[in-house]
Motif scaffolding. Structure first.
Motif, mmCIF file in Angstrom:
data_model
loop_
_atom_site.group_PDB
_atom_site.id
_atom_site.type_symbol
_atom_site.label_atom_id
_atom_site.label_comp_id
_atom_site.label_asym_id
_atom_site.label_seq_id
_atom_site.Cartn_x
_atom_site.Cartn_y
_atom_site.Cartn_z
ATOM 1 N N SER A 292 0.822 -1.208 0.000
ATOM 2 C CA SER A 292 0.000 0.000 0.000
ATOM 3 C C SER A 292 0.853 1.253 0.000
ATOM 4 N N LEU A 293 0.299 2.344 -0.575
ATOM 5 C CA LEU A 293 0.988 3.616 -0.769
ATOM 6 C C LEU A 293 0.359 4.674 0.135
ATOM 7 N N TRP A 294 1.211 5.428 0.848
ATOM 8 C CA TRP A 294 0.706 6.318 1.902
ATOM 9 C C TRP A 294 1.275 7.727 1.785
ATOM 10 N N GLY A 295 0.389 8.721 1.948
ATOM 11 C CA GLY A 295 0.783 10.128 1.948
ATOM 12 C C GLY A 295 0.079 10.894 3.046
ATOM 13 N N PRO A 296 -1.180 11.371 2.805
ATOM 14 C CA PRO A 296 -1.883 12.154 3.825
ATOM 15 C C PRO A 296 -2.330 11.329 5.023
ATOM 16 N N THR A 297 -2.454 10.019 4.841
ATOM 17 C CA THR A 297 -2.717 9.118 5.959
ATOM 18 C C THR A 297 -1.508 8.199 6.122
ATOM 19 N N GLN A 298 -1.394 7.553 7.282
ATOM 20 C CA GLN A 298 -0.204 6.770 7.587
ATOM 21 C C GLN A 298 -0.566 5.386 8.122
ATOM 22 N N PRO A 299 0.280 4.397 7.859
ATOM 23 C CA PRO A 299 -0.042 3.036 8.287
ATOM 24 C C PRO A 299 -0.042 2.828 9.791
ATOM 25 N N ASP A 300 0.629 3.686 10.555
ATOM 26 C CA ASP A 300 0.586 3.509 12.009
ATOM 27 C C ASP A 300 -0.763 3.930 12.590
ATOM 28 N N VAL A 301 -1.609 4.537 11.747
ATOM 29 C CA VAL A 301 -2.965 4.901 12.159
ATOM 30 C C VAL A 301 -4.003 4.009 11.485
ATOM 31 N N TYR A 302 -3.815 3.730 10.192
ATOM 32 C CA TYR A 302 -4.837 3.030 9.412
ATOM 33 C C TYR A 302 -4.366 1.704 8.803
ATOM 34 N N GLY A 303 -3.090 1.429 8.805
ATOM 35 C CA GLY A 303 -2.580 0.269 8.086
ATOM 36 C C GLY A 303 -2.856 -1.057 8.761
#
Length: 353
Positions: A292-303
């Protein structure tokens, strides 16, 4: 635990697809705390389809919030009142002992109050006046991840977050057991060869990566990797943009499946390439590996919290804004992710098998 938990419990999480799936551990952990409790979940279409087979939920209560949203948008207060009155009738008849509001909106606070339950627990999220409707608030935990923050609603009931084992719940109907095999066979997909599914669009404009970038990145894959684009009917135009940059065959199934049928297909795939959007979380819930590719959201919150997932986080210094539309109107964080970066990661994943 000194006191027995309330027996009739309402979970309020109306939408969206990813957030509803992120909230499913709440029902699972509730059943561990008190196996004989009766759990009702209030949800709005289309996310209700993700809960119908959930073994930890006793009743899925469907209330469509969209007419209310339209009424508020048009300043039609009588129509809004009618929709809330319908919700009140739906909820009051069930006589809940406890409400867990894990969406944290002004609207969900109203719904919690309309349920008639005297005990209403909220979480430290978006607020929007939500605490006004709660009888108590869950502790404000350190972890930023949505799954953990939703689970914090159980802490006043005796839940220990340190005991949580990551994993979302998405149970597919038995009728879908053979769906994927038949679907792929009729479309010429060889199940003996690697299968990559790709979703090119999200509901947030600034979470999107350019379709042409997808096409360029996918061109670098080994010839035996089969590429299938998925998404809604409206995604087809963007899929064609991606395909126009490819010199290899691919298949689009955009608009050809329901949410649960898509889940069945993802379960049979080797990998999903995606930005932060609903199919990513469906893939996580049914055990499909993802990039997955992340910019305005981050994987430590939504991943995904489970193993088997890879992330590419934008190297740009402007990221994690959590805005649906880029305030600079450049989408610079997602543009900083290059096709070469994604191609290298994809090749590495398929090389490992």
């Amino acid at each position: 635990m000194k006191n027995k938990l309330p027996s009739k419990i309402l979970i309020v999480r109306l939408s969206a697809i990813g957030d509803v799936l992120h909230a499913t551990p709440v029902a699972r952990e509730l059943k561990k705390l008190q196996p004989d409790c009766h759990i009702t979940w209030l949800v709005s279409p289309p996310a209700d389809k993700l809960l119908t087979e959930n073994p930890h939920i006793d009743e899925v209560l469907v209330w469509d919030r969209r007419p209310l949203d339209r009424a508020f948008a048009g300043f039609n207060l009588p129509a809004a009142y009618r929709e809330l009155k319908k919700a009140r009738a739906l909820l009051k008849a069930r006589h809940f002992d406890l409400v867990l509001d894990i969406q944290g909106l002004f609207l969900t606070g109203i719904l919690a109050l309309l349920s008639g339950a005297k005990r209403r627990i909220g979480i430290h999220e978006r607020h929007e006046g939500n605490p006004l409707f709660m009888s108590e608030m869950a502790p404000n935990i350190a972890s930023p991840h949505k799954v953990h923050r939703y689970l914090s609603a159980l802490m006043p009931l005796g839940f220990d977050l340190s005991t949580f084992t990551p994993g979302l719940t998405l149970q597919l109907p038995a009728g879908l057991d053979s769906f994927a095999e038949n679907f792929w066979q009729t479309r010429g997909i060889d199940r003996q060869q690697p299968l990559l599914m790709v979703t090119v669009r999200t509901t947030w404009p600034d979470k999107n990566w350019e379709p042409a970038n997808f096409g360029q990145a996918l061109n670098a894959l080994p010839a035996n990797v089969q590429i299938v684009f998925c998404g809604s009917p409206g995604d087809e135009v963007f899929i064609k943009e991606a395909q126009a940059k490819m010199n290899r065959p691919s298949l689009s199934i955009a608009g050809q499946t329901s949410l649960l049928e898509l889940a069945a297909l993802l379960k049979s795939a080797d990998l999903l390439l995606s930005c932060d959007t609903g199919p990513l979380h469906i893939a996580d819930a049914i055990g499909c590996k993802t990039l997955s590719l992340w910019g305005p959201t981050q994987p430590d919150v939504y991943g995904p919290l489970t193993k088997g997932h890879e992330f590419i986080i934008s190297p740009h210094d402007c990221l994690r804004c959590l805005k649906t539309k880029c305030q600079h109107k450049t989408n610079a964080c997602m543009k900083a992710i290059t096709p070469e970066m994604v191609a290298a990661k994809l090749k590495n994943i398929f090389a490992k098998g």
